[in-house]
Design a protein around this motif. Structure first.
Motif, PDB file in Angstrom:
ATOM      1  N   GLU A   1      19.277 -49.327 -13.048  1.00 52.27           N
ATOM      2  CA  GLU A   1      17.956 -48.889 -12.605  1.00 52.27           C
ATOM      3  C   GLU A   1      17.754 -49.135 -11.112  1.00 52.27           C
ATOM      4  OE1 GLU A   1      13.991 -47.437 -12.696  1.00 52.27           O
ATOM      5  OE2 GLU A   1      15.834 -47.091 -13.852  1.00 52.27           O
TER       6      GLU A   1
ATOM      7  N   GLU B   1       7.485 -44.806 -12.489  1.00 59.23           N
ATOM      8  CA  GLU B   1       8.068 -43.794 -11.605  1.00 59.23           C
ATOM      9  C   GLU B   1       7.048 -43.313 -10.575  1.00 59.23           C
ATOM     10  OE1 GLU B   1      11.630 -41.316 -10.940  1.00 59.23           O
ATOM     11  OE2 GLU B   1      11.202 -43.144 -12.036  1.00 59.23           O
TER      12      GLU B   1
ATOM     13  N   ARG C   1      19.712 -46.579  -9.275  1.00 59.39           N
ATOM     14  CA  ARG C   1      19.075 -45.254  -9.363  1.00 59.39           C
ATOM     15  C   ARG C   1      17.909 -45.147  -8.379  1.00 59.39           C
ATOM     16  NH1 ARG C   1      14.839 -42.541 -11.548  1.00 59.39           N
ATOM     17  NH2 ARG C   1      13.811 -44.498 -12.132  1.00 59.39           N
ATOM     18  N   LEU C   2      17.092 -46.210  -8.305  1.00 56.19           N
ATOM     19  CA  LEU C   2      15.970 -46.192  -7.373  1.00 56.19           C
ATOM     20  C   LEU C   2      16.454 -46.148  -5.930  1.00 56.19           C
ATOM     21  CD1 LEU C   2      13.562 -48.796  -9.031  1.00 56.19           C
ATOM     22  CD2 LEU C   2      13.426 -46.305  -9.121  1.00 56.19           C
TER      23      LEU C   2
ATOM     24  N   LEU D   1       7.173 -33.738  -4.026  1.00 51.29           N
ATOM     25  CA  LEU D   1       8.151 -34.741  -4.439  1.00 51.29           C
ATOM     26  C   LEU D   1       8.149 -34.995  -5.946  1.00 51.29           C
ATOM     27  CD1 LEU D   1       7.497 -37.429  -1.652  1.00 51.29           C
ATOM     28  CD2 LEU D   1       9.167 -35.580  -1.623  1.00 51.29           C
ATOM     29  N   TRP D   2       6.969 -34.912  -6.562  1.00 48.74           N
ATOM     30  CA  TRP D   2       6.861 -35.349  -7.967  1.00 48.74           C
ATOM     31  C   TRP D   2       5.579 -34.781  -8.561  1.00 48.74           C
ATOM     32  CZ3 TRP D   2       3.623 -38.632 -10.883  1.00 48.74           C
ATOM     33  CH2 TRP D   2       4.179 -39.196 -12.032  1.00 48.74           C
TER      34      TRP D   2
ATOM     35  N   LEU E   1      17.421 -42.674  -5.183  1.00 48.22           N
ATOM     36  CA  LEU E   1      16.217 -41.863  -5.045  1.00 48.22           C
ATOM     37  C   LEU E   1      15.550 -42.100  -3.696  1.00 48.22           C
ATOM     38  CD1 LEU E   1      14.699 -39.865  -6.920  1.00 48.22           C
ATOM     39  CD2 LEU E   1      13.221 -41.770  -7.573  1.00 48.22           C
ATOM     40  N   ALA E   2      15.545 -43.357  -3.248  1.00 44.27           N
ATOM     41  CA  ALA E   2      14.924 -43.678  -1.966  1.00 44.27           C
ATOM     42  C   ALA E   2      15.652 -43.030  -0.802  1.00 44.27           C
ATOM     43  CB  ALA E   2      14.891 -45.196  -1.770  1.00 44.27           C
TER      44      ALA E   2
ATOM     45  N   SER F   1      17.682 -40.103  -1.129  1.00 39.74           N
ATOM     46  CA  SER F   1      17.848 -38.654  -1.231  1.00 39.74           C
ATOM     47  C   SER F   1      16.569 -37.869  -1.482  1.00 39.74           C
ATOM     48  CB  SER F   1      18.850 -38.340  -2.348  1.00 39.74           C
ATOM     49  OG  SER F   1      18.358 -38.802  -3.592  1.00 39.74           O
ATOM     50  N   LEU F   2      15.493 -38.511  -1.956  1.00 38.28           N
ATOM     51  CA  LEU F   2      14.307 -37.751  -2.330  1.00 38.28           C
ATOM     52  C   LEU F   2      13.615 -37.175  -1.095  1.00 38.28           C
ATOM     53  CD1 LEU F   2      12.444 -36.862  -4.633  1.00 38.28           C
ATOM     54  CD2 LEU F   2      11.122 -38.949  -4.258  1.00 38.28           C
TER      55      LEU F   2
ATOM     56  N   VAL G   1       7.504 -43.532  -6.478  1.00 39.34           N
ATOM     57  CA  VAL G   1       7.492 -42.317  -5.657  1.00 39.34           C
ATOM     58  C   VAL G   1       6.333 -42.350  -4.658  1.00 39.34           C
ATOM     59  CG1 VAL G   1       7.260 -39.805  -5.699  1.00 39.34           C
ATOM     60  CG2 VAL G   1       8.672 -40.953  -7.404  1.00 39.34           C
TER      61      VAL G   1
END
Length: 366
Positions: A40, A176, A43-44, A72-73, A47-48, A50-51, A180
């Motif tokens: 996890e 999540e 993964r975060l 973004l979301w 995300l930090a 590439s998002l 984000v």
């Protein structure tokens, strides 16, 4: 044919087999939990980095994006909440919370639902597109941000709105959403690198807490208490009763009959000056515990020794009554070890273990 030791008994081998099975189960459970959190965190972190979002992600939403704005979301089924009595919210920060406690889908006191719709997080603002209209929270105007620790509610304060409002998220989406939103706010103030660095620190710290494979228990390590139902706990209870019952009998005065009183001849006792006994630094161990094999560890009812077994990451609160603990013992993060100078420390497995105490000598086991 059952394996036996030199005395022809098999209980030691049974004890070793059960100990090894228990240790393997504990290790597998700890390793799975550690791996889940490690996955996890990574993964975060990905995300930090590439998002970035895109304008195309907003296609089909009843929301007009400004030039350069990217979605973004999104999360449908989000509710708009308002606070009846406006208070002061803490300033927005960039703290990442990967381990949220269980949240209950409820409203805090003083908060009411006024609308529902789709929550949209862009690189410039947070928006709720609801049935009664649209509510915007621009990052540049945010003055306060508060995530409720017990409910999936986020309250936001902005410059151009007197009343505090926010969102009630679906319970499964709260973690999540909070991450984000933190990332989007950090990006808006050009501080995304701070979030990435924070996740790098969390990953490095978590790597140091990786579970170790347990040592293999051998028949020679079996203690006689292993043959008693309840093990060391039963021995400790019996030992305590053995000490307590005579003390109670000595303190209680037996009934004296007249015949005994007449026949009894008082003996002259020499006069003595009572000396106060110094209070011991540690409780005296019971005889049963003293006879146990400890491999050099001090006698203690906790079952801790240096012979081998499981590492101790959450020691008993009485550990410093039986062992010499280093200063700031409870601030340590690791497993229990004995330092070279004889003191015990809760920093096993870390690079700074027993720092200032000549390094690690050996591990304390249960």
């Amino acid at each position: 044919m059952a394996m036996t030791d030199s005395t022809g008994t098999t209980w030691r081998y049974t004890w070793a087999r059960r100990q090894n099975e228990r240790r393997r189960r504990s290790y597998r459970d700890a390793e799975r939990a550690w791996r889940r959190r490690d996955d996890e965190l990574r993964r975060l972190r990905g995300l930090a980095v590439s998002l970035r979002g895109s304008a195309a992600a907003g296609g089909g939403l009843p929301l007009a994006l400004s030039p350069g704005e990217a979605v973004l979301w999104t999360m449908p089924g989000t509710q708009l909440v308002e606070v009846r009595h406006t208070g002061v919210l803490p300033a927005p920060d960039l703290v990442v919370e990967p381990d949220l406690p269980p949240l209950r889908h409820r409203l805090p006191d003083g908060v009411r639902v006024t609308d529902a719709g789709i929550a949209v997080v862009t690189n410039r603002r947070l928006v709720l597109v609801g049935g009664r209209g649209r509510r915007d929270w621009a990052y540049g105007k945010m003055t306060g941000l508060s995530h409720d620790p017990a409910a999936p509610v986020t309250l936001i304060g902005v410059l151009d709105r007197r009343q505090t409002s926010g969102l009630l998220l679906p319970q499964a989406a709260a973690a999540e959403f909070r991450f984000v939103l933190t990332l989007a706010f950090a990006d808006a103030i050009e501080q995304r690198a701070v979030v990435v660095a924070q996740l790098d620190d969390l990953i490095a710290e978590h790597a140091e807490a990786a579970p170790f494979r347990p040592a293999i228990a051998t028949p020679g390590q079996a203690r006689i208490s292993g043959r008693i139902p309840g093990g060391r706990r039963t021995v400790a209870v019996v030992a305590a009763l053995t000490l307590a019952v005579p003390a109670v009998l000595l303190e209680s005065d037996p009934p004296v009959t007249p015949e005994v009183a007449v026949a009894a001849t008082p003996a002259a006792a020499p006069s003595r000056t009572a000396k106060p006994s110094p209070s011991p630094r540690r409780p005296s161990p019971s005889p049963s515990v003293v006879r146990e094999r400890r491999c050099g560890a001090p006698a203690n009812p906790l079952g801790y020794d240096y012979c081998g077994g499981e590492r101790i990451r959450k020691p008993d609160h009485r550990v410093c009554d039986w062992f010499d603990c280093v200063p700031q013992f409870w601030a340590g993060r690791g497993y229990l070890v004995q330092c070279a100078d004889g003191a015990v420390s809760l920093t096993g497995g870390r690079a700074t273990a027993c720092a200032g105490h000549d390094g690690v000598r050996r591990t304390v086991h249960s």
